[in-house]
Design a protein around this motif. Structure first.
Motif, PDB file in Angstrom:
ATOM      1  N   TYR A 359      -3.746  -3.462  -8.131  1.00 54.01           N
ATOM      2  CA  TYR A 359      -4.719  -3.660  -7.068  1.00 54.01           C
ATOM      3  C   TYR A 359      -4.173  -3.105  -5.765  1.00 54.01           C
ATOM      4  O   TYR A 359      -2.982  -2.815  -5.644  1.00 54.01           O
ATOM      5  CB  TYR A 359      -5.075  -5.140  -6.910  1.00 54.01           C
ATOM      6  CG  TYR A 359      -3.949  -6.063  -6.519  1.00 54.01           C
ATOM      7  CD1 TYR A 359      -3.669  -6.339  -5.179  1.00 54.01           C
ATOM      8  CD2 TYR A 359      -3.156  -6.677  -7.490  1.00 54.01           C
ATOM      9  CE1 TYR A 359      -2.649  -7.192  -4.820  1.00 54.01           C
ATOM     10  CE2 TYR A 359      -2.130  -7.538  -7.138  1.00 54.01           C
ATOM     11  CZ  TYR A 359      -1.883  -7.792  -5.806  1.00 54.01           C
ATOM     12  OH  TYR A 359      -0.862  -8.643  -5.447  1.00 54.01           O
ATOM     13  N   GLY A 360      -5.065  -2.972  -4.797  1.00 50.68           N
ATOM     14  CA  GLY A 360      -4.675  -2.396  -3.523  1.00 50.68           C
ATOM     15  C   GLY A 360      -4.763  -3.397  -2.395  1.00 50.68           C
ATOM     16  O   GLY A 360      -5.600  -4.292  -2.390  1.00 50.68           O
ATOM     17  N   VAL A 361      -3.865  -3.221  -1.421  1.00 44.85           N
ATOM     18  CA  VAL A 361      -3.918  -3.940  -0.150  1.00 44.85           C
ATOM     19  C   VAL A 361      -4.252  -2.911   0.916  1.00 44.85           C
ATOM     20  O   VAL A 361      -3.543  -1.912   1.059  1.00 44.85           O
ATOM     21  CB  VAL A 361      -2.590  -4.638   0.162  1.00 44.85           C
ATOM     22  CG1 VAL A 361      -2.613  -5.265   1.559  1.00 44.85           C
ATOM     23  CG2 VAL A 361      -2.288  -5.712  -0.882  1.00 44.85           C
ATOM     24  N   PRO A 362      -5.347  -3.105   1.678  1.00 41.82           N
ATOM     25  CA  PRO A 362      -5.785  -2.066   2.617  1.00 41.82           C
ATOM     26  C   PRO A 362      -4.823  -1.885   3.776  1.00 41.82           C
ATOM     27  O   PRO A 362      -4.094  -2.807   4.157  1.00 41.82           O
ATOM     28  CB  PRO A 362      -7.142  -2.572   3.099  1.00 41.82           C
ATOM     29  CG  PRO A 362      -7.083  -4.049   2.906  1.00 41.82           C
ATOM     30  CD  PRO A 362      -6.227  -4.277   1.687  1.00 41.82           C
ATOM     31  N   GLY A 363      -4.811  -0.690   4.319  1.00 47.28           N
ATOM     32  CA  GLY A 363      -4.041  -0.405   5.522  1.00 47.28           C
ATOM     33  C   GLY A 363      -4.979  -0.135   6.679  1.00 47.28           C
ATOM     34  O   GLY A 363      -6.122  -0.575   6.690  1.00 47.28           O
ATOM     35  N   GLY A 364      -4.481   0.566   7.668  1.00 39.79           N
ATOM     36  CA  GLY A 364      -5.321   0.883   8.816  1.00 39.79           C
ATOM     37  C   GLY A 364      -4.558   0.750  10.113  1.00 39.79           C
ATOM     38  O   GLY A 364      -3.700  -0.124  10.248  1.00 39.79           O
ATOM     39  N   ILE A 365      -4.861   1.587  11.067  1.00 42.32           N
ATOM     40  CA  ILE A 365      -4.202   1.533  12.361  1.00 42.32           C
ATOM     41  C   ILE A 365      -4.563   0.221  13.058  1.00 42.32           C
ATOM     42  O   ILE A 365      -5.726  -0.157  13.150  1.00 42.32           O
ATOM     43  CB  ILE A 365      -4.625   2.729  13.229  1.00 42.32           C
ATOM     44  CG1 ILE A 365      -4.322   4.040  12.490  1.00 42.32           C
ATOM     45  CG2 ILE A 365      -3.919   2.691  14.572  1.00 42.32           C
ATOM     46  CD1 ILE A 365      -2.864   4.227  12.153  1.00 42.32           C
ATOM     47  N   GLY A 366      -3.564  -0.454  13.532  1.00 38.66           N
ATOM     48  CA  GLY A 366      -3.793  -1.710  14.225  1.00 38.66           C
ATOM     49  C   GLY A 366      -3.330  -2.910  13.445  1.00 38.66           C
ATOM     50  O   GLY A 366      -2.974  -3.930  14.023  1.00 38.66           O
ATOM     51  N   ILE A 367      -3.350  -2.832  12.100  1.00 38.93           N
ATOM     52  CA  ILE A 367      -2.859  -3.947  11.308  1.00 38.93           C
ATOM     53  C   ILE A 367      -1.673  -3.537  10.450  1.00 38.93           C
ATOM     54  O   ILE A 367      -0.887  -4.368  10.033  1.00 38.93           O
ATOM     55  CB  ILE A 367      -3.961  -4.518  10.383  1.00 38.93           C
ATOM     56  CG1 ILE A 367      -4.492  -3.426   9.445  1.00 38.93           C
ATOM     57  CG2 ILE A 367      -5.090  -5.123  11.188  1.00 38.93           C
ATOM     58  CD1 ILE A 367      -5.396  -3.968   8.356  1.00 38.93           C
ATOM     59  N   HIS A 765     -11.845 -16.343   8.707  1.00 35.54           N
ATOM     60  CA  HIS A 765     -10.721 -16.628   9.590  1.00 35.54           C
ATOM     61  C   HIS A 765      -9.391 -16.644   8.846  1.00 35.54           C
ATOM     62  O   HIS A 765      -8.334 -16.440   9.459  1.00 35.54           O
ATOM     63  CB  HIS A 765     -10.934 -17.978  10.283  1.00 35.54           C
ATOM     64  CG  HIS A 765      -9.906 -18.252  11.345  1.00 35.54           C
ATOM     65  ND1 HIS A 765      -9.914 -17.610  12.564  1.00 35.54           N
ATOM     66  CD2 HIS A 765      -8.824 -19.070  11.356  1.00 35.54           C
ATOM     67  CE1 HIS A 765      -8.883 -18.028  13.288  1.00 35.54           C
ATOM     68  NE2 HIS A 765      -8.209 -18.907  12.580  1.00 35.54           N
ATOM     69  N   LEU A 766      -9.410 -16.871   7.536  1.00 31.30           N
ATOM     70  CA  LEU A 766      -8.170 -16.929   6.761  1.00 31.30           C
ATOM     71  C   LEU A 766      -7.755 -15.564   6.213  1.00 31.30           C
ATOM     72  O   LEU A 766      -6.812 -15.476   5.428  1.00 31.30           O
ATOM     73  CB  LEU A 766      -8.317 -17.922   5.606  1.00 31.30           C
ATOM     74  CG  LEU A 766      -8.704 -19.353   5.994  1.00 31.30           C
ATOM     75  CD1 LEU A 766      -8.614 -20.266   4.783  1.00 31.30           C
ATOM     76  CD2 LEU A 766      -7.824 -19.881   7.123  1.00 31.30           C
ATOM     77  N   SER A 767      -8.448 -14.509   6.627  1.00 34.77           N
ATOM     78  CA  SER A 767      -8.090 -13.162   6.199  1.00 34.77           C
ATOM     79  C   SER A 767      -7.028 -12.585   7.123  1.00 34.77           C
ATOM     80  O   SER A 767      -7.139 -12.664   8.350  1.00 34.77           O
ATOM     81  CB  SER A 767      -9.327 -12.259   6.203  1.00 34.77           C
ATOM     82  OG  SER A 767      -8.961 -10.911   6.015  1.00 34.77           O
ATOM     83  N   ARG A 768      -6.007 -11.965   6.560  1.00 34.80           N
ATOM     84  CA  ARG A 768      -4.958 -11.329   7.341  1.00 34.80           C
ATOM     85  C   ARG A 768      -5.410  -9.987   7.922  1.00 34.80           C
ATOM     86  O   ARG A 768      -4.701  -9.406   8.749  1.00 34.80           O
ATOM     87  CB  ARG A 768      -3.715 -11.110   6.479  1.00 34.80           C
ATOM     88  CG  ARG A 768      -2.946 -12.377   6.127  1.00 34.80           C
ATOM     89  CD  ARG A 768      -2.205 -12.936   7.348  1.00 34.80           C
ATOM     90  NE  ARG A 768      -1.211 -12.011   7.851  1.00 34.80           N
ATOM     91  CZ  ARG A 768       0.049 -11.941   7.419  1.00 34.80           C
ATOM     92  NH1 ARG A 768       0.461 -12.765   6.473  1.00 34.80           N
ATOM     93  NH2 ARG A 768       0.892 -11.071   7.933  1.00 34.80           N
ATOM     94  N   ILE A 769      -6.580  -9.494   7.504  1.00 32.89           N
ATOM     95  CA  ILE A 769      -7.054  -8.199   7.993  1.00 32.89           C
ATOM     96  C   ILE A 769      -8.368  -8.350   8.758  1.00 32.89           C
ATOM     97  O   ILE A 769      -9.099  -7.376   8.944  1.00 32.89           O
ATOM     98  CB  ILE A 769      -7.219  -7.197   6.833  1.00 32.89           C
ATOM     99  CG1 ILE A 769      -8.191  -7.738   5.792  1.00 32.89           C
ATOM    100  CG2 ILE A 769      -5.866  -6.879   6.201  1.00 32.89           C
ATOM    101  CD1 ILE A 769      -8.517  -6.755   4.680  1.00 32.89           C
ATOM    102  N   LYS A 770      -8.675  -9.569   9.213  1.00 32.32           N
ATOM    103  CA  LYS A 770      -9.966  -9.813   9.849  1.00 32.32           C
ATOM    104  C   LYS A 770     -10.131  -9.063  11.166  1.00 32.32           C
ATOM    105  O   LYS A 770     -11.259  -8.795  11.587  1.00 32.32           O
ATOM    106  CB  LYS A 770     -10.150 -11.315  10.092  1.00 32.32           C
ATOM    107  CG  LYS A 770      -9.084 -11.972  10.970  1.00 32.32           C
ATOM    108  CD  LYS A 770      -9.345 -13.460  11.123  1.00 32.32           C
ATOM    109  CE  LYS A 770      -8.266 -14.157  11.957  1.00 32.32           C
ATOM    110  NZ  LYS A 770      -7.005 -14.259  11.213  1.00 32.32           N
TER     111      LYS A 770
END
Length: 788
Positions: A359-367, A765-770
């Motif tokens: 499975y994948g964990v998303p990335g992105g600038i800022g997180i 609110h419990l998401s680390r990528i919110k």
């Protein structure tokens, strides 16, 4: 400790590998138990005559019929409530239970499209009891049971507060256990993308919420970090239990919020009289997901029974109202097989399970500046279990249950390169070998005590990490002894449990770290206890009080973490000086059942001393300036909350149900004592607490068809820890339809769900990528399941 070496840049790191030594230990224990079991041919069991049995037990044979049409009803679920033994009726409506202890029991019979039927029976020792049960057509009931796969619940689970099964389980079935349970009262889900989601109960998650598989530990690392997935596939679950109160201490010392037990029934505990099978197909539009699974169980001979299952799941990236969330796909392969030898004296059985997930964990600038393209995680688990039961008859001791499990778990976290042609880099690697053994000695009544047990439990964990992780290889050993007792004088129900735990955590290398301090062996011991008093008023309203003291030793990662954890967006620093965590909880509850519905209300207060959590320091790591430093800290914490749920039948075909949940977490100043702790004594709140939430459901049902609509809502979360982001409130609208039909001896069920109909943008609110990505957009899912 047996290890192998893998290259890692300019240095190497030892990573776990299962060796023959561990298999020998388990095999030796199995052989000893089998040798001790009474393998002599019992003169009271006959291979070709199910009606003959031992003097202390009998046989129940029956038929389920449609009263209106005087015709047999196939695929009806028949349950002996006191024993929690279940079976299903054949094409001609017949069913059978063998080896039933002499006594009086209540049979509950359910089928989609029929009103529930009840029949009291008396089983005579050495004889066969015949019964005919008639059902009338009626509306679809929300709590229908389809089949229990001959799983027998253990007596300590008297505290089962809620069971998700049958039609409700099909309606809520998601690609993770957390997604499946999200709509249950008091439950939320921690997430870091869809795959590694994990349940949170009353604000308590991670290692404070014990998640079991058939009553045993899962052997994974999902409790340690938000990017680690739970190694349980929900598609093959028979039902899911929520356990609270004193009986939860049978499963663990830190069960202040409760226990989630996923029942798969991998080892048959009862002998089925014919082959049962079911199959599932599921599709989802939000991620182009497809899943399918099969399971079957039945007799091999008069003494042998088997169960097999398998499932495959694959999905692509998740779609949100703001666009596609990259690197959130999942692929899972799951398979298991079990076999049992079942006789009058008891049973012995073994099972094996394989689970492979990518499975994948998303990335992105800022997180995730350290890995803007995300992280791929490759996880696998190999799981073996042995289980035995020895019945002692009519003496003081009733039976002895023994269970041993062995798990080999490993996962790698691989950074995605800028271009597909580039080689992925292993950022972190984790492995753990886990052996668990427990034994429960059940006893009959004495004095005012109606039933109870005495148990022992032991665990051995061999942990290692690799790649850029600096957490040392560690051996963890734990031992517990406990007792649970229950009495029912008159309309009172009294439960009590007492447990002692000892845990030793020994790193392979003791040293002084310039980052976290003195890495050394630690030992922790503690006592847990709980009591519940409940009173039943006129067979309709139950009121009660539960109190509990819990104990929790810090984990390996909390003590010794040292280095980057890229998939968790953090540079983690453990604290070798952490103390054990103790909790003090209380709950007042009211359960009311009426002819047209039911309602449950609960208020609770949980205080924890030395509450351990990773705190964001808002500082960048010296060695990795693209990651924030999270330091494990301990504080005194107070959590208070309420739960309210109910369902009401407002007309013959109409039902309304709903729930409301609220929990508040506060740090308590050092000067406050437990009895005088002030509610909200600090301005900074405990991080990652769920906001006020709830749901309202309206359903119309008749015969084999049900149509419904649901509103889900959550309030804004403005009570935050330092450097924590606020989330706004939201309201979502869902709709569903369910239909079932029987052809011959096969029951077919269809479930259509449409979630987030308005494609509303909202954040968990419990998401680390919110901060960067919202939750899923509109999702249309279709599930087909058959039973025969």
């Amino acid at each position: 400790m047996s290890v192998f070496i893998i290259p890692k840049g300019q240095r190497t790191k030892k990573v776990l590998q299962p060796k023959l030594l561990y298999f020998n230990r388990v095999a030796f224990a199995v052989l000893v138990l089998l040798w001790l079991a009474p393998w002599g041919e019992p003169s009271v069991v006959y291979a070709n005559d199910a009606d003959k049995t031992e003097s202390s037990r009998g046989v129940v044979k029956g038929t389920v019929i449609n009263i209106d049409e005087d015709s047999p009803v196939s695929n009806a679920a028949i349950l002996i409530e006191e024993l929690d033994r279940g079976t299903v009726s054949h094409r001609n409506g017949d069913f059978q239970f063998r080896n039933v202890p002499a006594g009086t029991y209540l049979l509950r019979v359910q089928h989609v499209g029929y009103d529930t039927g009840y029949q009291q029976i008396t089983v005579t020792a050495g004889d066969t009891t015949f019964v005919e049960i008639g059902l009338r057509r009626g509306v679809i009931r929300s709590a229908d049971v389809v089949v229990r796969d001959h799983y027998m619940r253990d007596d300590e689970t008297t505290g089962v507060e809620r069971v998700l099964t049958g039609r409700q389980l099909r309606q809520q079935l998601g690609q993770t256990i957390a997604e499946t349970l999200e709509d249950e009262p008091g439950l939320a889900q921690r997430s870091m993308g869809p795959a590694p989601a994990r349940p949170v109960l009353r604000g308590l998650g991670g290692d404070r919420l014990l998640i079991l598989e058939d009553g045993g530990r899962t052997g994974d690392l999902s409790a340690t970090a938000a990017d680690h997935a739970l190694a349980i596939e929900p598609m093959t679950a028979e039902h899911i239990e929520l356990i609270r109160g004193p009986s939860a201490l049978v499963h663990g010392s830190n069960t202040l919020g409760g226990v989630i037990n996923v029942i798969r029934g991998q080892i048959p505990m009862d002998h089925p009289d014919h082959i049962h099978a079911s199959g599932t197909l599921q599709g989802q539009s939000v991620n182009n997901g497809v899943a399918g699974g099969l399971r079957a169980f039945g007799p091999i001979s008069s003494s042998l029974a088997y169960r097999v299952d398998g499932s495959v799941r694959t999905s692509g990236d998740m779609n949100t109202p703001e666009g596609r969330l990259g690197n959130t796909g999942i692929t899972t392969l799951n398979a298991s097989a079990g076999v049992s030898y079942i006789r009058e004296w008891g049973m012995v059985g073994v099972s094996g399970n394989i689970l492979d997930t990518k499975y994948g964990v998303p990335g992105g600038i800022g997180i995730a500046d350290a890995h803007p393209n995300g992280v791929d995680i490759e996880m696998f688990r190999r799981y073996a279990e042995f289980r035995s039961r020895v019945n002692f008859g009519q003496g003081f001791f009733r039976r002895l249950d023994t269970d041993a499990t062995y798990s080999f778990y490993k996962h790698d976290e691989l950074e995605k390169p800028d271009f597909e042609t580039n080689r992925r880099i292993v950022g972190s690697s984790f492995g753990v070998l886990t052996t668990n053994v427990k034994s429960h000695l059940h006893h009959n009544s004495f004095g005012i005590i109606d039933k109870g047990l005495i148990g022992i439990w032991g665990e051995h964990r061999d942990y290692a990490s690799g790649a850029f992780s600096q957490t040392p290889e560690t051996i963890e050993q734990a031992f517990a002894i406990y007792s649970f007792q229950e009495a029912n004088p008159g309309n009172w129900n009294l439960q009590a449990a007492l447990r002692f735990d000892h845990r030793t955590i020994q790193p392979q290398e003791e040293r002084l770290s310039i980052l976290i301090g003195d890495i050394r062996e630690r030992s922790f011991s503690g006592v847990s206890a709980s009591a519940r008093v409940a009173y039943l008023w006129q067979n309709r309203i139950k009121t009660g009080l539960t109190v509990m003291r819990s104990f929790r030793a810090p984990g390996i990662e909390e003590l010794y973490s040292e280095g980057p954890h890229l998939a968790n967006f953090s540079y983690e620093k453990g604290n070798p000086d952490l103390n054990s965590e103790s909790g003090f909880g209380s709950e007042l509850f009211v359960d009311a059942n009426f002819s047209r519905g039911s309602i449950r209300a609960a208020v609770y207060r949980n205080q924890m001393n030395n509450f351990i959590f990773p705190r964001n320091t808002d500082q960048r790591a010296t060695r990795r300036d693209d990651l924030n430093v999270y330091r494990y800290s301990e504080e005194r914490v107070l959590m208070t909350g309420l739960e309210l749920s109910g369902n009401f039948r407002i007309a013959p075909s109409w039902q309304v149900s709903g729930s409301v949940n609220a929990v508040r977490g506060d740090f308590i100043a050092d000067g406050d004592s437990y009895p005088l702790a002030r509610f909200g004594s600090s301005e900074i709140a405990v991080p990652m607490m769920p906001p006020l939430s709830g749901r309202l459901n309206v359903e119309w049902s008749r015969n084999y068809l049900a149509l419904g609509g649901t509103t889900r809502f959550a309030g804004a979360q403005n009570r935050l820890d330092e450097f924590e982001e606020r989330t706004a409130g939201y309201m979502l609208f869902d709709a569903y339809a369910q239909y079932s039909i029987t052809t011959g001896s096969t029951l077919h069920t269809f479930t259509l769900n449409v979630e987030n109909i308005a494609n509303t943008t909202y954040r968990n609110h419990l998401s680390r990528i919110k901060e960067i990505y919202p939750e899923p957009g509109t999702n249309v899912s279709l599930l087909y399941r058959f039973y025969f």
